[in-house]
Every structure is written in C-alpha cells, then in structure tokens.
Design a protein around this motif. Sequence first.
Motif, short mmCIF file in Angstrom:
data_model
loop_
_atom_site.label_atom_id
_atom_site.label_comp_id
_atom_site.label_asym_id
_atom_site.label_seq_id
_atom_site.Cartn_x
_atom_site.Cartn_y
_atom_site.Cartn_z
N ILE A 208 -7.34 4.15 18.77
CA ILE A 208 -6.40 3.45 17.90
C ILE A 208 -5.34 4.46 17.47
O ILE A 208 -5.64 5.42 16.76
N SER A 209 -4.12 4.25 17.93
CA SER A 209 -3.02 5.15 17.63
C SER A 209 -2.25 4.63 16.43
O SER A 209 -1.83 3.47 16.41
N LEU A 210 -2.06 5.48 15.43
CA LEU A 210 -1.26 5.13 14.26
C LEU A 210 0.14 5.67 14.51
O LEU A 210 0.44 6.82 14.23
N GLY A 211 1.01 4.83 15.07
CA GLY A 211 2.25 5.29 15.67
C GLY A 211 2.02 5.39 17.17
O GLY A 211 1.16 4.70 17.71
N SER A 212 2.73 6.27 17.83
CA SER A 212 2.61 6.35 19.29
C SER A 212 2.26 7.74 19.80
O SER A 212 2.09 7.92 21.01
N GLN A 213 2.10 8.74 18.92
CA GLN A 213 1.93 10.10 19.39
C GLN A 213 0.67 10.27 20.24
O GLN A 213 0.69 10.95 21.27
N GLU A 214 -0.44 9.66 19.81
CA GLU A 214 -1.68 9.82 20.56
C GLU A 214 -1.56 9.23 21.97
O GLU A 214 -2.15 9.76 22.92
N MET A 215 -0.79 8.16 22.12
CA MET A 215 -0.60 7.55 23.42
C MET A 215 0.07 8.53 24.38
O MET A 215 -0.21 8.55 25.59
N LYS A 216 0.96 9.37 23.85
CA LYS A 216 1.70 10.31 24.69
C LYS A 216 0.83 11.48 25.15
O LYS A 216 1.11 12.08 26.19
N THR A 217 -0.19 11.82 24.38
CA THR A 217 -0.98 13.00 24.69
C THR A 217 -2.34 12.69 25.32
O THR A 217 -3.03 13.60 25.74
N LEU A 218 -2.71 11.42 25.39
CA LEU A 218 -3.99 11.06 25.99
C LEU A 218 -3.95 11.28 27.50
O LEU A 218 -3.15 10.69 28.20
N ARG A 219 -4.83 12.13 28.01
CA ARG A 219 -4.88 12.44 29.44
C ARG A 219 -6.09 11.78 30.10
O ARG A 219 -6.23 11.83 31.32
#
Length: 322
Positions: free
Chosen positions: A246-257
């Motif tokens: 669960i991303s709060l914003g979008s930053q985690e989506m960019k770094t998930l490999r």
Amino acid sequence: MNKWCLLVVALVLMPNLAYGSIGFTSIVDASEAARPLMLSIWYPSDGDQSDIIGGNAVFRGEYAALDAKVVGKHPLIVLSHGGLRSTKDSGAWLSAALAKAGFIVIEVNAPRPENPAMAVDEIWQRPRDISRALSVILDNAAWADHIDEKKVAVIGFALGGTAALSLAGAELDAERYYESCADAGSIGADCTWFSSHNVALNQVDQDEFEQSRHDRRFTSAVLIAPEYLEAFSIESGMALAPTLLISLGSQEMKTLRLPHVEKKAIDEANRLDAFAVCTESGPQILLEEEGDAALCGTSPEERVRIHALIADMIVSFLARNF
C-alpha cells in the motif's frame, strides 16, 4: 470500497464480526532482558468499550474494553509500526479497525534505540521481534485456542513494512542496502539522522543482517509505505508469500523491484498519514514544541478517510488470500 462493501467483505471473512466490540490487553515478553517486548493485543470481544488506548495530547486514542474476554476463534495479524523513535501503540488506529473486522491483532512494541549507532541494527531486529512475538502468542495457552494458525498475516508501516517483506521471504541485497542513504531519492526516513551522527548502514551487525528472516508461519504480508524497497534482491521475490504493498503517494511504486507483489496506491495520501488522527490541540502543541504540524495532515476528516481506505484494502486482500 465504501463502508457497506467493507462490512460485507468482513462478514464473509469473519462471521464473529457480529460481536460488535473490541477488547484490549497487553503482555510483556522479558525472555530477552536486553530487549523486552510489550505486546498490545486487540481482539473481538463482548465487553464495554469505555477505555481509551494509545492516545496522548497530540494523537487520538481508540476505544476498547480493557482486559475484556476474547470471544471466538480468529485469524491473527502481527503488526509493527515504523519509526525508529515512534511511541508505543502508534498503530492503534489500524489495530482497532482490524479487530472490529474480526481479527486478533498483536502490535509489537520494542524498546526505542537510544542512539543511531544502536538504531542501525533495527533492520534485522524488527523482523526478529515480529517472529518472536508470534511464538509468544502461539505458545500462550490462553490465546492459542482463539487463533486460526492457518491464517496468520504480518503488517508493517515504514521500517515495519521492510520487516514484513523480509518475513514474507524477500532478502536485502547487502551492497544496495548499504548505499541506500547515498541516494537522495531513497525511502529511508532516518538517513539524515544516521548521517548527522556519522553512522553508516554498513555498521550493522553483519552476522545478524545476513541471516534470512523468512518466517513461513506468516501466510501473507501487507507493507504500508515501506522503506528500502530498492535494496531488495529481485531473485528473492520470486516465491514470496502473498504480499500487498500500500503506497501512500507514489514513491514506493517507483522503487519496488520485486515481482508478484500486489500494489495499491492512495495517491492523495503521504507517509505522514500512517500516523493517528490528531487531537484538536495537536497541531498547536507540535508547533509549540518545535515539532512538525504536518504530522497532523490537512484535516482530521481527510486522515480518517485515508485510514478507512487502508483498512478496506487490507481486509479485502486478506479475504482473498487467507
């Protein structure tokens, strides 16, 4: 998903939702003198919810029936909050919501590290704490009969989310992790704190860091705005337990490999929305104490709405994966 959809999902998942009340108690595991764990336990009950748990002058607490009788048998969630300097029961708002949906929820409260040199080891201490908490509760005869051991999830915020991912089977790539704080875009909330005290991530206890923390007793995992995602080995993510980010914003989506991770984003939220709803005087108290009033968000109503979305996402995910 609106409130009625959540209710339908929860009723299908947990028929004991009809009890309509939540209880709270706590136990202390002092089996390791240097690191006692205080476990806050939220659960379906039939008691009178007249006690406020986890509140203070800045953040609202949650109502529960203190030391009330636990009713029924339920899936189990072990929850870890994130910040290295967070107060105990920081996740009370989510624990209470999930207990209302029919889960037994254990929030793990470990001693706060006294300084950055100690805090650098939290990367392996947190998952170890969570596994230890699970053993404690399953070995406790008073609780074991109320837990469905085939339905056990781990949920974590920030560094707690990093720990949850490790427990689900992912492994950190040492070199990528050591360099995480060198990247200005890294999600490592305490990089500045470490740097100001000349502490580097490679000062971690190497032997402990290199041990796998995969705990197969956890059948699913939920990560809420986790840290250090970019440092996890892609190869280790091939056989994860069912995992939701669960991303709060979008930053985690960019770094998930990692592959095979279900992703949900609340674009209008930010990482501070993992905090509880503030009291009416909370923002002013933070300002007077030279804190960050942004911890309180744009409004209590908006944070309540975001919290409800997070709880909805978790209940729906677990309904499909338990």
